[in-house]
Design a protein around this motif. Structure first.
Motif: not given
Length: 394
Positions: A282-305
């Motif tokens: 699903f990561f590769w299908k996510q948006s490349d603009q900061l928005w709910p469901g973006s790759r950047f949000g996923s990286l921030i979420l994972c880095a926080s974990q």
């Protein structure tokens, strides 16, 4: 065999069949697909296909066990072909000293090796007869390779405690591991295109984090307690947390997981000591603009974990809270939401800028976002919050 030896042999037999059936149940994660190219590493890794596991099961269902006392001091098992049609596995005296559960030098591993010998696979002392690679570049398997595939490559690395394995949560004691080295070899190879996307996403995420500090949308650590009650519904990000996120993202190594245990995952942390982050389909299908469901949000979420913040779906809280967690309990999802929901641009990026605020940098947050409005309302001196932030842009 003595009564005790006979019982131990029967138990090892049952456990081995249970383990092999478990491997078939997890074939999508741990067994190789026939005919698939697994690259150069396949020349050194014992890949096991489902048909071979089925053959091992069928063989072990038909065997008989005998105690075998060779003249030499041998250790383990041997496959014996008697004159009759029955297939017999001889158990050497060293067999009883092996581990009862699947691990290096185990009884299930010894029985798997013996079954492979009965199927016609050579032992190490005869491996020179078939040394080399198959036509598709795979290692030519020996009985020892097949044993190693289960004992080492598919074995659990964690301990079985409180009715489950600490490494993967598997409740069956006699099983293979979904998070074993075999699973990651088969499904975590990242290609050049994915590597480029991941690296570009990392750089863009770091720019977004820096921009949040640059625009005063984060708070100084000392102000957090004063603002908590006034802004209890807003997930506030401190300068120290921002710095930790940027540092963690800078250290991360990306790997790909084509078949994650949870199919809805976008990304998840691996070994914390190695700072590995796994990117899912699903990561590769996510948006490349900061928005709910973006790759950047996923990286921030994972880095926080990776920093110790728990996922919102997890019920446990960190045992040793660090940084902002000590005085402001929050989840990794809260941190992600601070950027994807509270700091996000309200208008899309069109023709080189965001119409909501005029920002020309695509990888940025919005001064006029909900976070910006809330902070200006509650903290008039917001423009003075940048003194202890990052020194330079990524």
């Amino acid at each position: 065999m003595t009564e005790i030896e006979n019982r131990m042999a029967v138990e090892a037999h049952i456990r081995t069949l249970t383990i092999l059936h478990d491997a078939l149940n997890k074939k999508g994660l741990l067994l190789a697909e026939p005919g698939r190219d697994y690259g150069l590493q396949a020349a050194s890794i014992p890949l096991i296909c489902p048909q071979l596991v089925e053959d091992l099961i069928q063989t072990l269902r038909q065997v008989e066990f005998l105690k075998y006392n060779p003249k030499q001091d041998e250790d383990g098992v041997g496959a014996i072909y008697p004159a009759s049609s029955a297939q017999v596995i001889g158990l050497y005296k060293g067999f009883w000293k092996r581990h009862e559960n699947l691990k290096n030098v185990s009884r299930p591993g010894a029985l798997i090796k013996a079954a492979a010998l009965i199927l016609g696979y050579h032992d190490y002392d005869q491996s020179w007869l078939t040394a080399g690679l198959e036509e598709d570049g795979r290692l030519v398997l020996t009985a020892n390779h097949i044993c190693e595939a289960f004992e080492i490559w598919m074995g659990h690395k964690g301990k079985y405690m409180n009715d489950s394995y600490t490494c993967c949560g598997e409740t069956s004691e006699h099983s293979v591991c979904e998070l074993s080295d075999m699973r990651y070899f088969l499904h975590c190879k990242i290609d050049e295109e994915q590597k480029e996307i991941a690296e570009n996403s990392r750089k863009a995420t770091q720019k977004i984090l820096f921009d949040a500090w640059n625009k005063g949308l984060i708070v100084d650590d000392g102000l957090l307690i004063r603002l908590q009650q006034a802004m209890e519904t807003v997930p506030l990000i401190t300068t120290s947390l921002l710095a930790d996120l940027m540092k963690k993202l800078d250290m991360v190594t990306f790997k790909c997981d084509n078949k994650p245990k949870n199919e809805v995952l976008n990304a998840y942390p691996g070994d914390p000591e190695k700072s590995v982050m796994y990117l899912c389909p699903f990561f590769w299908k996510q948006s490349d603009q900061l928005w709910p469901g973006s790759r950047f949000g996923s990286l921030i979420l994972c880095a926080s974990q990776m920093l110790g913040y728990s996922h919102i779906l997890e019920t446990s809280s960190p045992k040793d809270p660090t940084g902002q967690q000590k005085w402001d309990p929050m989840t990794a999802d809260d941190i992600c939401a601070a950027f994807e929901h509270w700091m996000v641009h309200r208008e899309p990026y069109v023709e080189g800028s965001y119409s909501c605020c005029g920002e020309e940098n695509k990888y940025s947050v919005c001064r006029e976002s909900l976070m910006g409005l809330q902070l200006r309302e509650r903290l008039p001196e917001v423009q003075g919050l940048k003194a202890h932030g990052p020194r330079s842009e990524v």
